[in-house]
Design an enzyme around this catalytic site. Structure first.
Site, PDB file in Angstrom:
ATOM      1  CD  GLU A 122      -2.934   1.180   2.287  1.00 24.70           C
ATOM      2  OE1 GLU A 122      -2.869   0.307   3.170  1.00 24.70           O
ATOM      3  OE2 GLU A 122      -3.762   2.092   2.279  1.00 24.70           O
ATOM      4  N   GLY A 262       3.409   2.391  10.717  1.00 29.47           N
ATOM      5  CA  GLY A 262       3.156   1.602  11.921  1.00 29.47           C
ATOM      6  C   GLY A 262       2.965   0.124  11.616  1.00 29.47           C
ATOM      7  CB  ALA A 263       0.954  -2.173  11.567  1.00 35.56           C
ATOM      8  CD  GLU A 299      -2.651  -2.055  10.751  1.00 33.86           C
ATOM      9  OE1 GLU A 299      -3.175  -2.225   9.648  1.00 33.86           O
ATOM     10  OE2 GLU A 299      -2.261  -0.929  11.145  1.00 33.86           O
TER      11      GLU A 299
HETATM   12  N1  B3K Z   1      -2.967   0.975   5.659  1.00 32.10           N
HETATM   13  C1  B3K Z   1      -1.649   1.155   6.222  1.00 32.10           C
HETATM   14  C2  B3K Z   1      -0.977   2.394   5.768  1.00 32.10           C
HETATM   15  C3  B3K Z   1      -0.232   2.281   4.494  1.00 32.10           C
HETATM   16  C4  B3K Z   1       0.593   3.519   4.241  1.00 32.10           C
HETATM   17  C5  B3K Z   1       1.191   3.551   2.880  1.00 32.10           C
HETATM   18  N2  B3K Z   1       2.085   4.675   2.686  1.00 32.10           N
HETATM   19  C6  B3K Z   1      -1.664   1.121   7.707  1.00 32.10           C
HETATM   20  C7  B3K Z   1      -2.964   1.356   8.349  1.00 32.10           C
HETATM   21  O1  B3K Z   1      -3.549   2.407   8.270  1.00 32.10           O
HETATM   22  O2  B3K Z   1      -3.471   0.449   8.952  1.00 32.10           O
HETATM   23 ZN    ZN Z   2      -5.415   1.772   8.772  1.00 37.45          ZN
END
Ligand code: B3K
Ligand code: ZN
Length: 861
Positions: A122, A262-263, A299
């Site tokens: 992502e 973060g994750a 998550e």
């Molecule tokens: N969806 C990911 C974030 C991705 C960031 C890309 N630059 C983490 C989160 O929001 O859970």
């Molecule tokens: Zn998220």
């Protein structure tokens, strides 16, 4: 030399994909120096879109072969596209590419870290792995085979379920995974590494058993149980609160020390920054434990809000992020302390999102355009996005919100949708008209509310007159704003029936309350019911009453913050004019009363209430910020409180001493927070006795919360104990990467005048590594958030230089660092001159990434 202007992408230009990918078969041959990726895609034309050539996305791929239905075909490439014309309606595309994960310093796509290979896709990392339609509305099922050396990479993982595995020649092995759920490419993940695993199971409400695993660097298994417990609690919570059950047979979390954020919620195979997995009482603080709970939950919650229902395009990012942050906030509030959770959320919003919304990067929670999507993983999309979801719940009630969620999944399970789709489900389930509310999705800027009140003793009528405005919006249409309020009588009681939610729908509107006996004290925006700035000409007496009696803990805290802000801002002006600040006795009395009520109100609340508003939050209230005067004013108030309440702080410090071994419970965490707040105030006196007290706590603590709190307080104080503690801390923890990050952060965030020199020196220390995002955040970005020490000519020049250095390795992280300059126009002319020079030097850096260029262009704009 200037970098070419990169193109801007607009939401209004969205069109559906011309081709669809039904199944994806990937084969990875992982070897040092090069990885070969063979992709077999079952594709067809999208019948809804006019015929056109196939244009695939790619980045830094070495193309070895391209075939359609087993035959070589003509194709053309640019560095970022591969185009094939004249395709049948349905076909199999086979490509082979070579990539170099060992040299992938961007940490996007497939990259190497200490213990193996990891992915981050992502938003647009998948195109760095293979040619693909890398957009979230193209959803496919994936089968993935990994081949690697068995001794070096014994663990081979991908999304879904293990299908088969075996040995190969030359000590290599392979494994195949299949993910039965259709997913967009951004949720793809693989891991090949030497990792230890902690295994457990979860029994879902309907009786299915989910295999859980957490993989970490060898030797760190004793830092995993907290994350495992957090995962199990989140799974249970989502069943109870939203009726959402885990749909997977395997749910895996892998921790990696080199990670941009973060994750990441990859389907069934989350990849986490070690910071949000590893915890043990002696290395992680109470705040770390709580953050791990929230991020693990976040998550996991994405599995429904994000994965089962995903985003149509990246403009809709808040569809999954705002909603999932709201869900993790609610989980955290249920698990820990609802009152302080809300206070901390708002403190965070004011420290980061409000400045963002008032600065050059202001954007709606659903942006209308971007240059680089990674720049829009912001506190606006996430935290303001969560506030918008919270307002929806406030407007239709908790049951209405639950019915809306049920409707959302009934309508859209398995789809890639928009923010409108989400709100339409909420409207259908509740009957509420959200037409006006959509403004929250489409406009940038923080609305301001100006509130006046009139009391007519004769008629017993109390009237609130509320005006709204948002100078950043593109027009002056009003927002729909829920305002929770209650009226208090002089005795601090809520006047019966005055507790309600006002719906502000006009630019200027009056609300009447009848049968009121005497002029009341209004408590406005209880529980922070909308992300706005609210002005009301409170008297100090009214605020003191609310601080003492308001039963909504948020607004009790808010009253204290308003009192403190006014005093500090007045003192800032006085100091700038060469005068001494004046601190009224009533404020000290209110603080004293707070300290005396910790048994009834909870230590955690009192600790929050005694924490003065931060400098970056205060700065937003000023037209031109004098960071030195602001800093001096806030410190002066801290010192004044310490002098006036020395006995109380010392008494409470002794009274809250730990009674037994450390437990991470929220009650104990609250006691530690208050006790450490007392210690930090006492250290403002900088007496030998207090310094010894801090050093003694630092040395004898059986947990990181207390040890680090003592270190952090000493780090703000010029004394030999400071140097002793910093040296001992590093000596003891130099092999625990996450603890070293704390050691860097405590120095870069210090108010001591030589902080810039220290930070410069630390960039050459073995503990620092510019290739590791956590180290950059701890040392450099944390310095950029240090208002008084960063906003100097030398501070600007230093961060400009570091941003350029970093941009060559990792543009995403460099771009976050560049955001430290966001508020440069709020400072005086001399500072602005130097900030402009620094920003221009970044802009003119040869080969600058579009990530940083977008930030710098907007800042200079
Ligand atoms: N969806 C990911 C974030 C991705 C960031 C890309 N630059 C983490 C989160 O929001 O859970
Ligand atoms: Zn998220």
């Amino acid at each position: 030399m200037k970098t070419d202007t990169p193109p801007t992408i607009y939401l209004k230009d969205y069109t559906a994909p011309a081709y669809l990918v039904d199944t994806v078969d990937l084969d990875f041959v992982i070897a040092t120096g090069a990885t070969t990726v063979s992709a077999t895609l079952a594709m067809r034309r999208n019948p809804a879109v006019a015929a056109q050539p196939l244009v695939l996305d790619g980045e830094e791929l070495e193309t070895l072969s391209v075939a359609v239905d087993g035959e070589k075909v003509p194709f053309s490439t640019t560095p970022t596209t591969l185009t094939i014309a004249d395709l049948p309606d349905a076909f199999t595309l086979h490509t082979v590419v070579r990539i170099d994960p060992d040299r992938n310093t961007r940490l996007s796509g497939l990259y190497r870290s200490k213990d193996g290979y990891f992915t981050q896709c992502e938003a647009q990392g998948f195109r760095r792995i293979t040619w693909f339609l890398d957009r979230p509305d193209v959803m496919s099922t994936y089968t993935v085979t990994l081949h690697a050396d068995k001794a070096t990479y014994p663990v081979l993982l991908a999304n879904g379920n293990p299908v088969a595995s075996g040995e190969e020649a030359d000590g290599r092995h392979w494994a195949t995974w299949n993910d039965p759920f259709r997913k967009p490419a951004y949720l793809f993940a693989l891991v090949a590494g030497k990792l230890d695993g902690l295994f457990d199971t979860f029994q879902t409400a309907s009786g299915r058993s989910v295999q859980l695993a957490i993989y970490v660097e060898p030797g760190k298994l004793d830092q995993c149980p907290h994350a495992m417990a957090a995962l199990q609690k989140s799974m249970k919570w989502d069943e109870e609160r939203f009726g959402l059950e885990c749909d997977l047979d395997h749910y895996m979390i892998v921790a990696v020390g080199d990670f941009n954020m973060g994750a990441m919620e990859n389907k069934g195979l989350n990849i986490f920054n070690t910071k949000y997995v590893l915890a043990r009482a002696d290395v992680a603080t109470d705040v770390d434990f709580e953050n791990i709970d929230r991020v693990v939950a976040h998550e996991y919650f994405h599995n429904w809000t994000g994965n089962r229902v995903t985003c149509r395009d990246w403009f809709q990012l808040s569809l999954k992020e705002g909603l999932t942050v709201f869900r993790d906030q609610e989980f955290g509030a249920d698990l820990h302390n609802r009152q302080t959770a809300r206070i901390r959320e708002v403190r965070g919003l004011r420290a980061a999102q409000f400045p963002e919304d008032a600065g050059p990067m202001a954007h709606p929670i659903r942006p209308a355009s971007f240059v680089e999507i990674n720049n829009f993983y912001t506190s606006t999309v996430y935290e303001k996005g969560a506030e918008v979801i919270r307002m929806i719940q406030t407007l239709i009630g908790r049951d209405g919100f639950r019915a809306g969620m049920d409707e959302y999944f009934r309508r859209h399970d398995g789809q890639a949708v928009t923010c409108e789709d989400f709100v339409a489900a909420m409207a259908a389930a509740s009957g509420f008209d959200f037409t006006q509310f959509m403004r929250w999705y489409n406009q940038p800027g923080t609305p301001h509310l100006a509130v006046d009140s009139v009391f007519e003793a004769k008629t017993g009528r109390y009237t609130l007159h509320i005006k709204q405005s948002n100078p950043r919006a593109s027009d002056n249409h009003p927002y729909l704003i829920p305002i929770r309020i209650a009226l208090f009588d002089a005795g601090g009681q809520i006047i019966a029936g005055s507790d309600r939610t006002l719906l502000l729908t006009e630019n200027s509107q009056q609300f009447h309350f009848d049968g009121i006996a005497a002029e009341p004290v209004p408590s406005l925006l209880r529980d922070f019911s909308a992300p706005v700035v609210l002005d009301y000409a409170y008297t100090p007496q009214q605020l003191t009453l609310l601080l003492a009696h308001e039963s909504d803990p948020f607004n009790a805290w808010e009253a204290g913050q308003r009192l403190a802000s006014t005093l500090i801002l007045d003192a800032t002006a006085a100091i700038a004019a060469g005068q001494a600040p004046v601190w009224p006795a009533s404020f000290v009395d209110a603080a004293r009363r707070l300290l005396q009520t910790q048994a009834e109100r909870g230590a955690a609340f009192v600790a929050e209430a005694l924490t003065l508003p931060g400098e970056s939050t205060l700065a937003e209230a000023l037209d031109i910020v004098d960071p030195d005067a602001l800093h001096a004013a806030r410190n002066s108030l801290r010192r004044h409180l310490a002098e006036q309440l020395e006995g109380e702080f010392a008494g409470l410090y002794a009274g809250l001493a730990p009674h037994g071994a450390y437990t991470p419970s929220s009650e104990e965490a609250g006691r530690r927070a208050l006790r450490n707040t007392c210690l930090a105030y006492l250290l403002e006196l900088n007496t030998p006795a207090v310094r010894q007290l801090a050093l003694q706590q630092f040395r004898s603590a059986d947990n990181m919360t207390d040890q680090f709190a003592a270190l952090a307080a000493l780090a703000q104080t010029e004394c030999t104990e400071r140097e002793t503690a910093l040296a001992e801390f590093y000596q003891r923890w130099q092999h625990e990467a996450l603890v070293v990050d704390k050691w860097l952060a405590v120095q870069s965030g210090s108010r001591l005048p030589d902080t810039l020199a220290t930070v410069k020196r630390l960039t050459g220390h073995p503990a620092f590594d510019i290739g590791n995002p956590n180290k950059v955040y701890a040392l450099l970005r944390n310095f950029g958030a240090n208002l008084a020490r960063f906003h100097t000519p030398a501070g600007y020049a230093f961060l400009a230089e570091q941003t350029q250095l970093l941009d060559g390795k990792n543009p995403q992280v460099a771009s976050r660092l560049a955001r430290c300059f966001d508020r440069w126009k709020k400072f005086d002319g001399e500072r602005q001159k130097h900030a402009r020079l620094a920003l221009e030097s970044i802009r003119d850096h040869q080969g600058l990434s579009r990530d940083v260029l977008e930030i710098v262009n907007r800042a200079l704009g």
